[in-house]
Design a protein around this motif. Structure first.
Motif, PDB file in Angstrom:
ATOM      1  N   ARG A 729      -6.271 -29.797 -15.096  1.00 11.02           N
ATOM      2  CA  ARG A 729      -5.679 -30.995 -14.492  1.00 11.02           C
ATOM      3  C   ARG A 729      -5.868 -32.211 -15.411  1.00 11.02           C
ATOM      4  O   ARG A 729      -4.973 -33.039 -15.564  1.00 11.02           O
ATOM      5  CB  ARG A 729      -6.337 -31.243 -13.127  1.00 11.02           C
ATOM      6  CG  ARG A 729      -5.762 -32.430 -12.354  1.00 11.02           C
ATOM      7  CD  ARG A 729      -6.190 -32.402 -10.887  1.00 11.02           C
ATOM      8  NE  ARG A 729      -7.604 -32.107 -10.696  1.00 11.02           N
ATOM      9  CZ  ARG A 729      -8.595 -32.994 -10.883  1.00 11.02           C
ATOM     10  NH1 ARG A 729      -8.331 -34.195 -11.302  1.00 11.02           N
ATOM     11  NH2 ARG A 729      -9.864 -32.647 -10.679  1.00 11.02           N
ATOM     12  N   LEU A 730      -7.051 -32.283 -16.022  1.00  9.33           N
ATOM     13  CA  LEU A 730      -7.332 -33.457 -16.863  1.00  9.33           C
ATOM     14  C   LEU A 730      -6.711 -33.352 -18.252  1.00  9.33           C
ATOM     15  O   LEU A 730      -6.644 -34.334 -18.989  1.00  9.33           O
ATOM     16  CB  LEU A 730      -8.846 -33.636 -17.007  1.00  9.33           C
ATOM     17  CG  LEU A 730      -9.595 -33.988 -15.710  1.00  9.33           C
ATOM     18  CD1 LEU A 730     -11.091 -34.094 -15.982  1.00  9.33           C
ATOM     19  CD2 LEU A 730      -9.090 -35.306 -15.132  1.00  9.33           C
ATOM     20  N   GLY A 731      -6.290 -32.158 -18.619  1.00  7.42           N
ATOM     21  CA  GLY A 731      -5.725 -31.996 -19.962  1.00  7.42           C
ATOM     22  C   GLY A 731      -6.794 -31.880 -21.033  1.00  7.42           C
ATOM     23  O   GLY A 731      -6.610 -32.319 -22.168  1.00  7.42           O
ATOM     24  N   ILE A 732      -7.923 -31.279 -20.634  1.00  7.37           N
ATOM     25  CA  ILE A 732      -9.009 -31.054 -21.604  1.00  7.37           C
ATOM     26  C   ILE A 732      -9.068 -29.556 -21.909  1.00  7.37           C
ATOM     27  O   ILE A 732      -8.737 -28.746 -21.047  1.00  7.37           O
ATOM     28  CB  ILE A 732     -10.369 -31.464 -20.993  1.00  7.37           C
ATOM     29  CG1 ILE A 732     -10.352 -32.930 -20.598  1.00  7.37           C
ATOM     30  CG2 ILE A 732     -11.518 -31.218 -21.964  1.00  7.37           C
ATOM     31  CD1 ILE A 732     -11.603 -33.345 -19.851  1.00  7.37           C
ATOM     32  N   ARG A 746     -10.242 -30.489 -27.095  1.00  8.87           N
ATOM     33  CA  ARG A 746      -8.958 -31.195 -27.045  1.00  8.87           C
ATOM     34  C   ARG A 746      -8.974 -32.155 -25.866  1.00  8.87           C
ATOM     35  O   ARG A 746      -9.435 -31.796 -24.774  1.00  8.87           O
ATOM     36  CB  ARG A 746      -7.811 -30.198 -26.890  1.00  8.87           C
ATOM     37  CG  ARG A 746      -7.750 -29.201 -28.028  1.00  8.87           C
ATOM     38  CD  ARG A 746      -6.584 -28.223 -27.862  1.00  8.87           C
ATOM     39  NE  ARG A 746      -6.698 -27.380 -26.684  1.00  8.87           N
ATOM     40  CZ  ARG A 746      -7.434 -26.271 -26.636  1.00  8.87           C
ATOM     41  NH1 ARG A 746      -8.114 -25.885 -27.707  1.00  8.87           N
ATOM     42  NH2 ARG A 746      -7.497 -25.533 -25.539  1.00  8.87           N
ATOM     43  N   VAL A 747      -8.494 -33.354 -26.096  1.00  5.37           N
ATOM     44  CA  VAL A 747      -8.549 -34.385 -25.054  1.00  5.37           C
ATOM     45  C   VAL A 747      -7.168 -35.018 -24.909  1.00  5.37           C
ATOM     46  O   VAL A 747      -6.352 -34.939 -25.830  1.00  5.37           O
ATOM     47  CB  VAL A 747      -9.594 -35.478 -25.420  1.00  5.37           C
ATOM     48  CG1 VAL A 747     -11.002 -34.893 -25.442  1.00  5.37           C
ATOM     49  CG2 VAL A 747      -9.265 -36.132 -26.754  1.00  5.37           C
ATOM     50  N   PRO A 748      -6.916 -35.664 -23.767  1.00 10.62           N
ATOM     51  CA  PRO A 748      -5.562 -36.223 -23.582  1.00 10.62           C
ATOM     52  C   PRO A 748      -5.445 -37.686 -23.997  1.00 10.62           C
ATOM     53  O   PRO A 748      -4.516 -38.364 -23.590  1.00 10.62           O
ATOM     54  CB  PRO A 748      -5.351 -36.074 -22.068  1.00 10.62           C
ATOM     55  CG  PRO A 748      -6.719 -36.203 -21.505  1.00 10.62           C
ATOM     56  CD  PRO A 748      -7.693 -35.705 -22.522  1.00 10.62           C
ATOM     57  N   PHE A 749      -6.384 -38.183 -24.800  1.00 11.29           N
ATOM     58  CA  PHE A 749      -6.334 -39.587 -25.239  1.00 11.29           C
ATOM     59  C   PHE A 749      -6.652 -39.622 -26.737  1.00 11.29           C
ATOM     60  O   PHE A 749      -7.204 -38.643 -27.270  1.00 11.29           O
ATOM     61  CB  PHE A 749      -7.358 -40.424 -24.450  1.00 11.29           C
ATOM     62  CG  PHE A 749      -8.747 -39.859 -24.527  1.00 11.29           C
ATOM     63  CD1 PHE A 749      -9.577 -40.107 -25.616  1.00 11.29           C
ATOM     64  CD2 PHE A 749      -9.247 -39.038 -23.515  1.00 11.29           C
ATOM     65  CE1 PHE A 749     -10.852 -39.574 -25.707  1.00 11.29           C
ATOM     66  CE2 PHE A 749     -10.518 -38.495 -23.588  1.00 11.29           C
ATOM     67  CZ  PHE A 749     -11.316 -38.765 -24.690  1.00 11.29           C
ATOM     68  N   PRO A 750      -6.330 -40.720 -27.422  1.00 11.39           N
ATOM     69  CA  PRO A 750      -6.644 -40.776 -28.858  1.00 11.39           C
ATOM     70  C   PRO A 750      -8.152 -40.803 -29.093  1.00 11.39           C
ATOM     71  O   PRO A 750      -8.841 -41.698 -28.603  1.00 11.39           O
ATOM     72  CB  PRO A 750      -5.999 -42.086 -29.321  1.00 11.39           C
ATOM     73  CG  PRO A 750      -5.033 -42.464 -28.245  1.00 11.39           C
ATOM     74  CD  PRO A 750      -5.567 -41.890 -26.964  1.00 11.39           C
ATOM     75  N   ALA A 751      -8.647 -39.802 -29.779  1.00  9.99           N
ATOM     76  CA  ALA A 751     -10.091 -39.718 -30.054  1.00  9.99           C
ATOM     77  C   ALA A 751     -10.334 -40.380 -31.406  1.00  9.99           C
ATOM     78  O   ALA A 751     -10.576 -39.716 -32.405  1.00  9.99           O
ATOM     79  CB  ALA A 751     -10.529 -38.269 -30.054  1.00  9.99           C
ATOM     80  N   ALA A 804     -19.144 -37.677 -18.993  1.00  6.34           N
ATOM     81  CA  ALA A 804     -18.919 -39.001 -18.385  1.00  6.34           C
ATOM     82  C   ALA A 804     -17.978 -39.812 -19.264  1.00  6.34           C
ATOM     83  O   ALA A 804     -17.070 -40.501 -18.776  1.00  6.34           O
ATOM     84  CB  ALA A 804     -20.255 -39.719 -18.215  1.00  6.34           C
ATOM     85  N   PHE A 805     -18.195 -39.707 -20.567  1.00  3.71           N
ATOM     86  CA  PHE A 805     -17.310 -40.429 -21.494  1.00  3.71           C
ATOM     87  C   PHE A 805     -15.862 -39.941 -21.347  1.00  3.71           C
ATOM     88  O   PHE A 805     -14.926 -40.739 -21.253  1.00  3.71           O
ATOM     89  CB  PHE A 805     -17.801 -40.245 -22.936  1.00  3.71           C
ATOM     90  CG  PHE A 805     -16.718 -40.437 -23.954  1.00  3.71           C
ATOM     91  CD1 PHE A 805     -16.204 -41.704 -24.225  1.00  3.71           C
ATOM     92  CD2 PHE A 805     -16.161 -39.346 -24.629  1.00  3.71           C
ATOM     93  CE1 PHE A 805     -15.176 -41.879 -25.138  1.00  3.71           C
ATOM     94  CE2 PHE A 805     -15.131 -39.512 -25.536  1.00  3.71           C
ATOM     95  CZ  PHE A 805     -14.644 -40.784 -25.795  1.00  3.71           C
ATOM     96  N   LEU A 806     -15.677 -38.620 -21.307  1.00  4.99           N
ATOM     97  CA  LEU A 806     -14.314 -38.079 -21.202  1.00  4.99           C
ATOM     98  C   LEU A 806     -13.634 -38.580 -19.931  1.00  4.99           C
ATOM     99  O   LEU A 806     -12.475 -39.018 -19.959  1.00  4.99           O
ATOM    100  CB  LEU A 806     -14.337 -36.546 -21.193  1.00  4.99           C
ATOM    101  CG  LEU A 806     -14.729 -35.830 -22.487  1.00  4.99           C
ATOM    102  CD1 LEU A 806     -14.581 -34.321 -22.325  1.00  4.99           C
ATOM    103  CD2 LEU A 806     -13.886 -36.297 -23.664  1.00  4.99           C
ATOM    104  N   ARG A 807     -14.367 -38.554 -18.843  1.00  6.63           N
ATOM    105  CA  ARG A 807     -13.759 -38.990 -17.569  1.00  6.63           C
ATOM    106  C   ARG A 807     -13.393 -40.487 -17.658  1.00  6.63           C
ATOM    107  O   ARG A 807     -12.314 -40.887 -17.241  1.00  6.63           O
ATOM    108  CB  ARG A 807     -14.719 -38.743 -16.403  1.00  6.63           C
ATOM    109  CG  ARG A 807     -14.836 -37.265 -16.051  1.00  6.63           C
ATOM    110  CD  ARG A 807     -15.777 -37.056 -14.868  1.00  6.63           C
ATOM    111  NE  ARG A 807     -16.066 -35.659 -14.660  1.00  6.63           N
ATOM    112  CZ  ARG A 807     -15.244 -34.779 -14.075  1.00  6.63           C
ATOM    113  NH1 ARG A 807     -14.069 -35.176 -13.637  1.00  6.63           N
ATOM    114  NH2 ARG A 807     -15.578 -33.516 -13.933  1.00  6.63           N
ATOM    115  N   ALA A 808     -14.315 -41.274 -18.200  1.00 10.77           N
ATOM    116  CA  ALA A 808     -14.056 -42.722 -18.298  1.00 10.77           C
ATOM    117  C   ALA A 808     -12.849 -42.985 -19.190  1.00 10.77           C
ATOM    118  O   ALA A 808     -11.986 -43.820 -18.894  1.00 10.77           O
ATOM    119  CB  ALA A 808     -15.295 -43.429 -18.852  1.00 10.77           C
TER     120      ALA A 808
END
Ligand SMILES: Cc1cc2nc3c(=O)[nH]c(=O)nc-3n(C[C@H](O)[C@H](O)[C@H](O)COP(=O)(O)O)c2cc1C
Length: 824
Positions: A729-732, A746-751, A804-808
């Motif tokens: 759901r989060l795209g991780i 893999r994350v759904p935002f610019p790392a 916590a960082f990923l969620r934020a």
């Protein structure tokens, strides 16, 4: 490069391009002269182009034994007589009725390409019939794309070989001379390749305003690709950033140009921006420059600052005006003659030898702001150095990546860091190192070495190729199934030196390209940057490297006229992705290497510290000796020793037929880099090898178990914080390596660095942006997690913070859902 008969109107042939210009001025209608000669606005940029070349000082070099120099070069797979082509310029027919056909003949006679303007006065077919060297088409993109497409199709049908898209002309610059003269083209001067009935071309500035598409963006490159197979260059790039964007957009070449000062007045001289643009391009595509080239030595100056070739503009028109095709040929001959003179007097045997060492005195991009250099405290006479004057590699971001991480680690000492790829420190025993050295000395004595010989071995300069090669050979046999002779091994200062030596030896000419699996260990791309070796990244897929992608890269490079020389890969538990090549992929890679005469650089430092049975090394599967194996004891013994090695058993034949091994050649280079790997370090590593009978797998059984456990805990904690449905759901997502020190999230935002800072500051956890490891674009939404340096408890804590960082971050960016773009 012979002198030609005197163009009429002069008592002798002009001796310089300046003389050609002067004769042309007297022949041409003053308004036409103004049209070709003028620039935009106050003509500051026009003047700057010339002044920048005037400031170039070349170092004469004597008794170099250079002999005949060779000015020829290869660009996009075609041999040019010299690194010079004719710039695209509208309406050569204004200078001479034969127009571009005369220019094409002149260029052909000199073996130089001609870039034909969209606004050529003769048809592409006529020009092609007169040409004997490559023709490129300069493309202006019109509001009416169909017109542009047809133009391209006609040129391609006539045999043109490349497209040069002019990108600095969303509108024409205000050329005051033309405005004052109310310049109009005579009625017989028309663009022979554009539809006659569709526009009034008589006022170039007027037609420019109504005809040219002012809203072009980088997507135009993809459009050009969709309408033509020809290579695409962009002309008009003036910044490093735009050069990077151009490369990201997939161009095949870049022309640094300010349109001969005819567009943005106040823009810098092209020569002044060349070095930073060259650093950004870093050999990834041909880099050309135009604007202000007025002498053969100017060509050499541009090459010294990083260009592969130059375009010559107005002087060719001057030649045409003076004596038609003969005049244009006279101009080109003169430039080549002067270039040859400059090469000889500077001891520059070939174009590839032209580098920054040719330059002396005030460099072209200096002069403007020297007074603003910061004073060095306590040393009033200090020489301020400018970064642009240093080798371009120091401006390469790849050499800076680790600095940012180190800096951030220093600023937030309490973070849990998943950044460093370091061994776990609990395995270091402070006394063991002394035991290792003792053991090695005892071994030498037991082998019959005298006290004197042992003293020499420990205290003296040592053999360049190393003194523990026999022990390394034994260990490679025991652990890796690699059967080689000690003579095929060079002991290096870390694998890093091995990379440097290997690249230096293998990459002999500018058309040699290094292919790398991407994302890629920065040590190899950094070394390539130091040596100006062009790199072609072959992107890994989510599940690892696909050998078909390597083959596609080989073919693409061949098509560009370059030679894929070697492919660098970390086959086991790769740094950074964590992926491992299957046995089948290894076999396919070796088959491909044989098919395409490619060498493989195998770097595999994590095998011996990974749990379970490892797949065979590429080197052990390689009877044909296509693999150069880069070894490291940093993980399997300890990193401070800085001991690595290269297995280079490839035979090397000299012209007389004598044969050496590649290892011998690497040792020669090493003798000028580190002379020898420190004897103390070799002694410590040798002692460690002796302690385990060469079986580093046995020595590392406990560490391997630990790293396996660290990997398991990392995955377990990721699974715990993000069960499958949540992560979808989060795209991780993340991969599941079988060993090594790293994995990919893999994350759904610019790392990026900004996200990393937030992660350190707000959540107390650090990781590495995967984009650091991509030689080109890519990895923007991936993270490298390294678990090797942490205890299981630290990992548990750290993954909690990371979660916590990923969620934020997901909340902050509003991004969820499947990760777009690349997977690793
Ligand atoms: C008369 C004239 C016409 C030109 N026409 C074109 C053109 O049609 N397309 C283009 O991309 N550049 C054009 N240019 C720019 C040249 O390609 C080139 O960038 C510039 O002339 C190089 O500088 P130089 O004349 O100092 O050598 C033109 C330049 C001149 C002087």
């Amino acid at each position: 490069m012979t002198g030609r008969t005197a163009p009429s109107g002069g008592s002798r042939p002009p001796l310089s391009l300046e003389e050609y210009a002067e004769r042309a001025r007297t022949r041409l209608d003053p308004a036409v002269w103004d049209f070709i000669e003028g620039g935009a606005g106050e003509e500051r940029t026009l003047a700057a182009n010339l002044a920048a070349f005037d400031r170039i000082r070349l170092s004469p070099r004597v008794l170099t034994g250079t002999g005949e120099c060779d000015p020829s070069t290869t660009i996009l797979g075609r041999r040019w007589g010299a690194p010079v082509a004719v710039a695209p310029m509208a309406y050569h027919t204004l200078m001479h009725p034969e127009g571009e056909t005369a220019t094409a003949r002149a260029a052909g006679a000199a073996g130089l390409p001609l870039v034909v303007s969209t606004f050529a006065g003769r048809t592409y077919r006529e020009i092609a019939a007169a040409a004997a060297s490559p023709l490129w088409l300069q493309v202006y993109c019109f509001r009416d794309r169909d017109t542009t497409r047809r133009l391209i199709e006609h040129a391609a049908a006539a045999g043109f070989e490349a497209l040069v898209l002019t990108v600095d002309t969303p509108r024409l610059g205000r050329r005051l001379r033309d405005l004052r003269n109310d310049f109009r083209l005579p009625p017989h001067i028309v663009p022979a390749n554009l539809p006659a009935d569709q526009a009034d071309y008589s006022s170039p500035s007027e037609h420019g305003r109504t005809g040219l598409d002012p809203s072009l963006d980088w997507s135009v490159i993809a459009w050009l690709r969709s309408v033509s197979q020809l290579p695409v260059l962009v002309k008009g790039v003036m910044t490093a950033e735009d050069a990077r964007r151009a490369i990201d957009s997939g161009v095949d070449g870049i022309v640094v140009s300010n349109h001969g000062g005819r567009q943005l007045d106040g823009a810098p001289a092209t020569l002044d921006v060349l070095a930073p643009v060259a650093a950004a391009v870093d050999g990834r595509c041909p880099l050309l420059l135009d604007g202000g080239v007025r002498r053969g030595r100017d060509v050499l100056g541009a090459l010294a600052l990083g260009a592969d070739a130059v375009l010559l503009g107005r002087p060719v028109l001057h030649g045409l005006a003076v004596a038609g095709g003969d005049g244009a040929a006279g101009v080109l001959d003169l430039v080549l003659e002067e270039l040859s003179e400059a090469m000889t007097l500077t001891g520059t045997a070939t174009v590839a030898d032209a580098d920054a060492s040719l330059l002396t005195g005030e460099a072209p991009h200096r002069g403007v702001a020297d007074a603003a250099l910061p004073a060095v405290p306590g040393n009033t006479a200090a020489t301020g150095l400018r970064k642009q004057d240093l080798h371009r590699s120091v401006s390469d971001p790849v050499l800076d990546t680790m600095n940012f991480l180190n800096e951030i680690t220093g600023r937030f000492p309490d973070v849990v860091s998943f950044a460093p790829g370091r061994p776990y420190e609990e395995f270091f025993d402070k006394d063991e190192i002394l035991d290792h050295i003792r053991r090695y000395l005892d071994h030498l004595a037991a082998d019959g070495a005298s006290d004197h010989a042992i003293r020499t071995a420990l205290y003296q300069y040592g053999p360049t190729a190393g003194q523990i090669r026999g022990l390394i050979r034994d260990s490679l046999r025991a652990d890796e199934g690699i059967d080689t002779a000690p003579e095929a091994i060079v002991v290096t200062v870390g694998a890093q030196e091995g990379m440097l030596l290997t690249l230096r030896a293998l990459f002999a000419n500018p058309a040699d390209v290094l292919l790398v699996a991407s994302p890629c260990y920065v040590g190899i791309t950094g070394a390539a940057s130091l040596l100006q070796v062009p790199v072609h990244p072959v992107e890994e897929r989510a599940d690892g490297l696909d050998v078909a992608d390597v083959e596609a890269a080989v073919l693409a490079e061949r098509a560009r006229g370059r030679r894929p020389r070697a492919f660098y890969v970390v086959p086991d538990h790769s740094n950074p992705s964590g992926n491992t090549m299957s046995r089948r992929a290894r076999e396919e890679l070796l088959e491909l290497a044989a098919r395409h005469d490619l060498l493989i650089l195998e770097d595999s430092p994590y095998r011996l510290v990974s749990p379970g049975v490892q797949l065979p090394t590429l080197k052990s599967m390689d009877p044909a000796r296509r693999v150069i194996h880069l070894g490291s004891y940093a993980k399997s013994v300890f990193p401070s020793a800085r001991v690595g090695f290269v297995v280079a058993d490839q035979p090397v034949r000299d012209p007389s037929g004598a044969e050496t091994l590649l290892a011998d050649e690497l040792a020669k280079i090493k003798s000028m880099v580190t002379v020898n790997t420190p004897a103390l370090s070799q002694a410590a590593v040798a002692g460690a090898l002796l302690a385990c009978g060469g079986r580093l797998t046995e020595r590392n059984a406990v560490p391997a178990k630990h790293y396996g456990e660290a990997l398991r805990v990392t995955l377990e904690q990721l699974d715990r914080h993000f069960p499958e449905d949540v992560r979808d759901r989060l795209g991780i997502g993340w991969n599941r390596p079988s060993g090594g020190f790293f994995l990919t999230v893999r994350v759904p935002f610019p790392a990026d660095n900004a996200a990393l800072l937030r992660s350190a500051e707000d959540h107390g956890v650090i990781w590495t942006p995967m984009a650091y490891f991509y030689p080109g674009p890519g990895g923007e939404r991936s993270i490298r997690l390294s678990f090797s340096y942490l205890s299981p408890a630290e990992i548990e804590e750290g993954i909690g913070r990371f979660a916590a960082f990923l969620r934020a971050e997901i909340e902050r960016s509003g991004a969820t859902g499947p990760t777009p773009g690349r997977d690793t």
